[in-house]
Design a protein around this motif. Structure first.
Motif, PDB file in Angstrom:
ATOM      1  N   ASP A   1      33.704  23.753  87.835  1.00 32.98           N
ATOM      2  CA  ASP A   1      35.010  24.406  87.718  1.00 32.98           C
ATOM      3  C   ASP A   1      35.224  24.751  86.245  1.00 32.98           C
ATOM      4  O   ASP A   1      34.339  24.515  85.405  1.00 32.98           O
ATOM      5  N   HIS A   2      36.385  25.319  85.937  1.00 33.48           N
ATOM      6  CA  HIS A   2      36.711  25.660  84.558  1.00 33.48           C
ATOM      7  C   HIS A   2      38.144  25.243  84.232  1.00 33.48           C
ATOM      8  O   HIS A   2      39.017  25.274  85.111  1.00 33.48           O
ATOM      9  N   ILE A   3      38.351  24.836  82.979  1.00 33.30           N
ATOM     10  CA  ILE A   3      39.708  24.700  82.450  1.00 33.30           C
ATOM     11  C   ILE A   3      40.067  26.048  81.845  1.00 33.30           C
ATOM     12  O   ILE A   3      39.452  26.489  80.867  1.00 33.30           O
ATOM     13  N   LYS A   4      41.047  26.696  82.422  1.00 32.31           N
ATOM     14  CA  LYS A   4      41.401  28.053  81.998  1.00 32.31           C
ATOM     15  C   LYS A   4      42.494  27.970  80.928  1.00 32.31           C
ATOM     16  O   LYS A   4      43.684  28.136  81.212  1.00 32.31           O
ATOM     17  N   ALA A   5      42.051  27.704  79.688  1.00 31.85           N
ATOM     18  CA  ALA A   5      42.993  27.506  78.588  1.00 31.85           C
ATOM     19  C   ALA A   5      43.760  28.776  78.269  1.00 31.85           C
ATOM     20  O   ALA A   5      44.950  28.734  77.942  1.00 31.85           O
ATOM     21  N   VAL A   6      43.075  29.913  78.299  1.00 36.68           N
ATOM     22  CA  VAL A   6      43.712  31.227  78.174  1.00 36.68           C
ATOM     23  C   VAL A   6      43.131  32.074  79.295  1.00 36.68           C
ATOM     24  O   VAL A   6      41.915  32.205  79.412  1.00 36.68           O
ATOM     25  N   ASP A   7      44.010  32.668  80.108  1.00 38.51           N
ATOM     26  CA  ASP A   7      43.524  33.303  81.328  1.00 38.51           C
ATOM     27  C   ASP A   7      44.119  34.705  81.490  1.00 38.51           C
ATOM     28  O   ASP A   7      45.171  34.892  82.101  1.00 38.51           O
ATOM     29  N   GLY A   8      43.434  35.685  80.891  1.00 37.75           N
ATOM     30  CA  GLY A   8      43.828  37.073  81.086  1.00 37.75           C
ATOM     31  C   GLY A   8      45.022  37.514  80.263  1.00 37.75           C
ATOM     32  O   GLY A   8      45.923  38.191  80.773  1.00 37.75           O
ATOM     33  N   LEU A   9      45.048  37.168  78.974  1.00 38.56           N
ATOM     34  CA  LEU A   9      46.183  37.507  78.107  1.00 38.56           C
ATOM     35  C   LEU A   9      45.900  38.778  77.309  1.00 38.56           C
ATOM     36  O   LEU A   9      44.806  38.944  76.761  1.00 38.56           O
TER      37      LEU A   9
END
Length: 542
Positions: free
Chosen positions: A297-305
């Motif tokens: 899985d992933h930790i989505k720290a910044v997601d599509g900004l």
């Protein structure tokens, strides 16, 4: 209130040093606390409030002395008690919560060991009994799934969770008096509100007294029954909290009440050139498990900004801890890997190597949150500020560097001669000015400001905000301002992005966000911030 105080300081003085060189930092102050009462010691950094509080438990270094006074706890003078008597008081009858849990908690020990240690020391419980008590305490302070947190280390917890652990340690033996030294300064506004509510609830349940040490008058207004205002080691005003806020008598008290960042940012030029922009930016950290460490899985720290920042403009990024604010700033500076185009002054930089980025570093600078940690204690101020010049301008001679450093110090309101001194010789606000000078000496176009005022007194915050506005207006700087302090954001930012869990939940002009927020999350942030700070004036952003 009880007829006799639980604790009473009489004519207390604190000095550092010996003989003629001794410096008196607290001068003949008196205060008292009744059972079940909350008393606040209020003042700016250096006023003597923390030194006074630490004197109660005799936590000051050997270089400290008490030329006058006594501290009576249930009639017994703690200043003259022997060490065995003090050990019986510390942690059992009187406990303390410090400002920064990350430096107070031991990074090498689990949460179970650190909470359990004080229980074993004072109550002598068995391992099984101690573990049950630890779980009970963690539950009481609001740690979810406490059984799963027993084996965790401090770095695996959020800031709010670490502070809750500190509260659990302080309350482990049901003390009669809790000393809370700036317990919420470094926390998000929503976490601040939760911690303060928790302290009030636990105080009511346990009937304990509280001595609150803070420079945040919003916290005082919400928590304290009585207030002592300190300045330069002296108490200049005291009274019921409601009376002090409604009718402050001393000019310094009025100064503290009015000392929050005010004004508005310089008018932005909507036609100014774009300095920095990003499109659909992502920073995902892989979660790997199993023997082969496969990515599951992933930790989505910044997601599509996506964002655009022009010269002379400040973009505020707000949100709770873990929302992705700092990761966004690091990605824009190319200090962490990311996906998606990033352009600096029209040039794509997302594919550049470190070597290719180096010439641009002088134009893209950063000011960090903690000036204590970001300035090397082994270097003089001049050496700290000139470091960038040595790298970016290797042909510049020593005299030219010294002149440039002096000019940078002057620009941030410090004496050029300060470059021959060391960081520990300056106040927190002055150290942050030094950190700003370090960024400005390279004459950047873009500056990332990561919580640059959160650790400062409100009056110093206002000074730093004024300085940043002046520098921006003079140089046309583009700022990315990361903060959980919405008062400062309102005073400095033209445009605001609200982040939650790596995503933008709301964005727009700052004035629109503060006057008419659309999303519930934004409304919650604003309510938590302004209920604590300006609700008494009827100024609510929601």
């Amino acid at each position: 209130m009880a007829t006799s105080p639980l604790l009473e300081a009489r004519n207390l003085s604190v000095a550092f040093g010996e003989g003629d060189s001794a410096v008196r930092v607290v001068d003949r102050i008196s205060f008292d606390i009744a059972k079940g009462e909350t008393v606040a010691l209020v003042g700016e950094s250096g006023s003597g409030k923390t030194v006074s509080a630490q004197s109660i438990l005799r936590l000051l270094p050997n270089s400290a002395s008490h030329p006058t006074g006594e501290i009576l706890f249930e009639g017994k003078d703690l200043l003259r008690a022997d060490e065995p008597a003090m050990r019986a008081v510390r942690g059992r009858r009187i406990s303390i919560i410090f400002q920064e849990p990350m430096t107070t908690l031991n990074p090498l020990h689990t949460i179970e060991k650190q909470v359990g240690e004080i229980i074993k020391l004072h109550q002598g419980l068995s391992e099984a009994e101690t573990q049950r008590r630890v779980i009970e305490l963690l539950t009481k302070v609001g740690i979810r799934d406490p059984e799963k947190r027993l084996a965790a280390y401090p770095h695996q917890l959020s800031g709010g969770q670490r502070q809750r652990v500190m509260i659990a340690i302080a309350l482990a033996n049901a003390p009669d008096l809790l000393i809370a030294d700036e317990p919420t300064t470094a926390l998000d506004v929503t976490i601040q509100a939760q911690i303060l509510e928790l302290l009030k609830k636990l105080q009511s349940e346990m009937g304990m007294a509280m001595l609150l040490i803070t420079h945040d008058l919003g916290v005082v207004r919400r928590m304290a029954d009585r207030v002592y205002v300190m300045r330069n080691g002296e108490i200049v005003e005291t009274g019921l909290a409601a009376d002090v806020f409604a009718n402050p008598k001393h000019p310094y008290t009025r100064h503290l009440i009015d000392a929050e960042p005010k004004g508005a940012p310089p008018i932005a030029d909507l036609t100014a050139p774009v300095v920095l922009e990003a499109d659909n930016l992502k920073v995902w950290f892989p979660i790997k498990r199993g023997l082969l460490q496969r990515t599951v899985d992933h930790i989505k720290a910044v997601d599509g900004l996506s964002m655009t920042l022009r010269a002379g403009e400040t973009l505020g990024v707000v949100g709770e801890s873990g929302s992705g604010k700092t990761t966004l700033g690091l990605a824009l500076l190319r200090l962490v890997s990311s996906q998606g185009p990033i352009a600096y002054v029209g040039q794509r930089i997302d594919g550049m190597t470190n070597k290719e980025m180096r010439p641009l570093r002088k134009e893209m600078q950063v000011v960090f949150q903690d000036p204590y940690g970001s300035l090397s204690p082994r270097l003089t101020v001049g050496q700290i500020i000139e470091e960038g010049l040595l790298i970016q301008h290797p042909d510049m001679n020593e005299d030219a560097r010294r002149d440039r450093v002096g000019a940078a110090l002057t620009e941030v309101g410090l004496d050029p001669a300060a470059q021959d001194r060391y960081p520990h010789e300056f106040s927190g606000g002055q150290r942050q000015r030094i950190a700003i000078a370090r960024a400005m000496v390279l004459q950047p176009k873009f500056v990332m400001l990561d919580e640059p005022t959160s650790a400062l007194d409100q009056s110093v915050q206002a000074q730093i905000v004024d300085l940043l506005r002046d520098l921006q207006e003079k140089r046309g700087l583009a700022y990315l301002f990361i903060s959980h302090d919405l008062k400062v954001v309102r005073a400095l930012c033209h445009y605001v992005i609200v982040m939650q869990n790596g995503k933008v939940v709301e964005e727009g002009l700052a004035k629109d966000i503060f006057t008419a927020p659309k999303m519930d999350y934004t409304k919650a942030l604003l309510a938590a911030a302004f209920n604590l700070t300006v609700a008494h004036r009827g100024v609510l952003a929601t």
